[in-house]
Design a protein around this motif. Structure first.
Motif, PDB file in Angstrom:
ATOM      1  N   ASN A  52       0.868  -1.172   0.000  1.00  0.00           N
ATOM      2  CA  ASN A  52       0.000   0.000   0.000  1.00  0.00           C
ATOM      3  C   ASN A  52       0.905   1.222   0.000  1.00  0.00           C
ATOM      4  N   GLY A  53       1.200   1.753  -1.185  1.00  0.00           N
ATOM      5  CA  GLY A  53       2.123   2.887  -1.301  1.00  0.00           C
ATOM      6  C   GLY A  53       3.520   2.457  -0.905  1.00  0.00           C
ATOM      7  N   TRP A  54       4.041   3.081   0.157  1.00  0.00           N
ATOM      8  CA  TRP A  54       5.402   2.779   0.609  1.00  0.00           C
ATOM      9  C   TRP A  54       5.432   1.657   1.643  1.00  0.00           C
ATOM     10  N   ASP A  55       4.268   1.266   2.170  1.00  0.00           N
ATOM     11  CA  ASP A  55       4.189   0.227   3.195  1.00  0.00           C
ATOM     12  C   ASP A  55       3.939  -1.135   2.561  1.00  0.00           C
ATOM     13  N   ILE A  56       4.618  -2.152   3.102  1.00  0.00           N
ATOM     14  CA  ILE A  56       4.526  -3.499   2.549  1.00  0.00           C
ATOM     15  C   ILE A  56       4.257  -4.477   3.687  1.00  0.00           C
ATOM     16  N   ASN A  57       3.376  -5.449   3.447  1.00  0.00           N
ATOM     17  CA  ASN A  57       3.149  -6.562   4.363  1.00  0.00           C
ATOM     18  C   ASN A  57       3.532  -7.835   3.627  1.00  0.00           C
ATOM     19  N   VAL A  58       4.257  -8.711   4.321  1.00  0.00           N
ATOM     20  CA  VAL A  58       4.798  -9.911   3.681  1.00  0.00           C
ATOM     21  C   VAL A  58       4.475 -11.137   4.517  1.00  0.00           C
ATOM     22  N   LEU A  59       4.155 -12.237   3.835  1.00  0.00           N
ATOM     23  CA  LEU A  59       3.995 -13.548   4.459  1.00  0.00           C
ATOM     24  C   LEU A  59       4.940 -14.483   3.708  1.00  0.00           C
ATOM     25  N   ASN A  60       5.978 -14.986   4.401  1.00  0.00           N
ATOM     26  CA  ASN A  60       6.974 -15.801   3.701  1.00  0.00           C
ATOM     27  C   ASN A  60       6.532 -17.253   3.570  1.00  0.00           C
ATOM     28  N   GLU A  61       7.400 -18.074   2.988  1.00  0.00           N
ATOM     29  CA  GLU A  61       7.090 -19.473   2.698  1.00  0.00           C
ATOM     30  C   GLU A  61       6.844 -20.309   3.955  1.00  0.00           C
ATOM     31  N   ALA A  62       7.300 -19.842   5.114  1.00  0.00           N
ATOM     32  CA  ALA A  62       7.095 -20.561   6.371  1.00  0.00           C
ATOM     33  C   ALA A  62       5.893 -20.027   7.150  1.00  0.00           C
ATOM     34  N   GLY A  63       5.158 -19.084   6.550  1.00  0.00           N
ATOM     35  CA  GLY A  63       3.990 -18.517   7.219  1.00  0.00           C
ATOM     36  C   GLY A  63       4.325 -17.428   8.214  1.00  0.00           C
ATOM     37  N   GLU A  64       5.543 -16.901   8.179  1.00  0.00           N
ATOM     38  CA  GLU A  64       5.968 -15.829   9.075  1.00  0.00           C
ATOM     39  C   GLU A  64       5.707 -14.479   8.400  1.00  0.00           C
ATOM     40  N   SER A  65       5.127 -13.555   9.150  1.00  0.00           N
ATOM     41  CA  SER A  65       4.791 -12.258   8.567  1.00  0.00           C
ATOM     42  C   SER A  65       5.778 -11.185   9.013  1.00  0.00           C
ATOM     43  N   SER A  66       5.849 -10.128   8.212  1.00  0.00           N
ATOM     44  CA  SER A  66       6.692  -8.987   8.543  1.00  0.00           C
ATOM     45  C   SER A  66       6.169  -7.755   7.843  1.00  0.00           C
ATOM     46  N   ARG A  67       6.359  -6.624   8.480  1.00  0.00           N
ATOM     47  CA  ARG A  67       6.162  -5.343   7.813  1.00  0.00           C
ATOM     48  C   ARG A  67       7.456  -5.013   7.101  1.00  0.00           C
ATOM     49  N   ALA A  68       7.349  -4.293   6.014  1.00  0.00           N
ATOM     50  CA  ALA A  68       8.537  -3.885   5.274  1.00  0.00           C
ATOM     51  C   ALA A  68       8.287  -2.518   4.655  1.00  0.00           C
ATOM     52  N   TRP A  69       9.355  -1.873   4.238  1.00  0.00           N
ATOM     53  CA  TRP A  69       9.230  -0.584   3.573  1.00  0.00           C
ATOM     54  C   TRP A  69      10.421  -0.363   2.662  1.00  0.00           C
ATOM     55  N   PHE A  70      10.237   0.546   1.715  1.00  0.00           N
ATOM     56  CA  PHE A  70      11.291   0.887   0.777  1.00  0.00           C
ATOM     57  C   PHE A  70      12.326   1.757   1.457  1.00  0.00           C
ATOM     58  N   ASP A  71      13.583   1.550   1.123  1.00  0.00           N
ATOM     59  CA  ASP A  71      14.684   2.351   1.641  1.00  0.00           C
ATOM     60  C   ASP A  71      14.686   3.700   0.926  1.00  0.00           C
ATOM     61  N   TRP A  72      14.698   4.789   1.683  1.00  0.00           N
ATOM     62  CA  TRP A  72      14.680   6.131   1.099  1.00  0.00           C
ATOM     63  C   TRP A  72      15.953   6.441   0.329  1.00  0.00           C
ATOM     64  N   PHE A  73      17.067   5.834   0.740  1.00  0.00           N
ATOM     65  CA  PHE A  73      18.360   6.202   0.172  1.00  0.00           C
ATOM     66  C   PHE A  73      18.805   5.296  -0.960  1.00  0.00           C
ATOM     67  N   SER A  74      18.181   4.162  -1.116  1.00  0.00           N
ATOM     68  CA  SER A  74      18.510   3.239  -2.201  1.00  0.00           C
ATOM     69  C   SER A  74      17.207   2.804  -2.849  1.00  0.00           C
ATOM     70  N   PRO A  75      16.936   3.237  -4.056  1.00  0.00           N
ATOM     71  CA  PRO A  75      15.617   3.037  -4.656  1.00  0.00           C
ATOM     72  C   PRO A  75      15.220   1.591  -4.924  1.00  0.00           C
ATOM     73  N   THR A  76      16.140   0.651  -4.867  1.00  0.00           N
ATOM     74  CA  THR A  76      15.767  -0.744  -5.131  1.00  0.00           C
ATOM     75  C   THR A  76      15.907  -1.634  -3.898  1.00  0.00           C
ATOM     76  N   ARG A  77      15.981  -1.038  -2.709  1.00  0.00           N
ATOM     77  CA  ARG A  77      16.125  -1.814  -1.474  1.00  0.00           C
ATOM     78  C   ARG A  77      14.865  -1.764  -0.621  1.00  0.00           C
ATOM     79  N   ILE A  78      14.634  -2.867   0.097  1.00  0.00           N
ATOM     80  CA  ILE A  78      13.510  -2.992   1.027  1.00  0.00           C
ATOM     81  C   ILE A  78      14.091  -3.423   2.372  1.00  0.00           C
ATOM     82  N   TRP A  79      13.503  -2.950   3.456  1.00  0.00           N
ATOM     83  CA  TRP A  79      13.882  -3.391   4.794  1.00  0.00           C
ATOM     84  C   TRP A  79      12.709  -4.135   5.412  1.00  0.00           C
ATOM     85  N   PHE A  80      12.975  -5.365   5.930  1.00  0.00           N
ATOM     86  CA  PHE A  80      11.958  -6.203   6.565  1.00  0.00           C
ATOM     87  C   PHE A  80      12.161  -6.128   8.074  1.00  0.00           C
ATOM     88  N   GLU A  81      11.196  -5.531   8.757  1.00  0.00           N
ATOM     89  CA  GLU A  81      11.323  -5.224  10.179  1.00  0.00           C
ATOM     90  C   GLU A  81      11.466  -6.466  11.059  1.00  0.00           C
TER      91      GLU A  81
END
Length: 119
Positions: A52-81
């Motif tokens: 949703n815009g800059w905010d990302i919700n992820v569910l991985n292959e093991a069923g573990e969830s995480s919030r994530a967001w785009f890195d402001w300083f590197s346009p192709t990087r994501i950080w998974f909290e």
């Protein structure tokens, strides 16, 4: 003359800042598959990303969830909290490569069946 230079500098900084802040990130929403260094050896496991815009919700292959967001300083990087790790995504959004080696690839599903021939 000096006031004019200061106003020009403020305008320039504002214009550049607005352009970067208003730029919409790539849409990563969709289903992915894990193909390398997957959790618990779940190669081929389904991964789901909802963005949703800059905010990302992820569910991985093991069923573990995480919030994530785009890195402001590197346009192709994501950080998974929750997983305390970063990743880079390809310009077309088809792959996500994690810093620790995990690789996700977008799952586009099977192609549509060919049209039926009428007799």
């Amino acid at each position: 003359m000096r006031a004019k230079a200061v106003l020009y500098a403020i305008f320039l900084v504002t214009a550049v800042g607005a352009t970067q802040a208003d730029a919409q990130p790539i849409n990563l929403t969709g289903k992915y598959k894990c193909w390398q260094t997957c959790r618990y050896g779940l190669v081929g496991g389904n991964v789901y990303i909802t963005q949703n815009g800059w905010d990302i919700n992820v569910l991985n292959e093991a069923g573990e969830s995480s919030r994530a967001w785009f890195d402001w300083f590197s346009p192709t990087r994501i950080w998974f909290e929750s997983w305390n790790t970063g990743a880079v995504y390809s310009p077309d959004g088809m792959t996500i490569q994690f810093d620790r080696g995990t690789l996700w690839q977008r799952d586009l599903g099977l192609p549509p069946p060919p049209p039926r021939r009428r007799r």
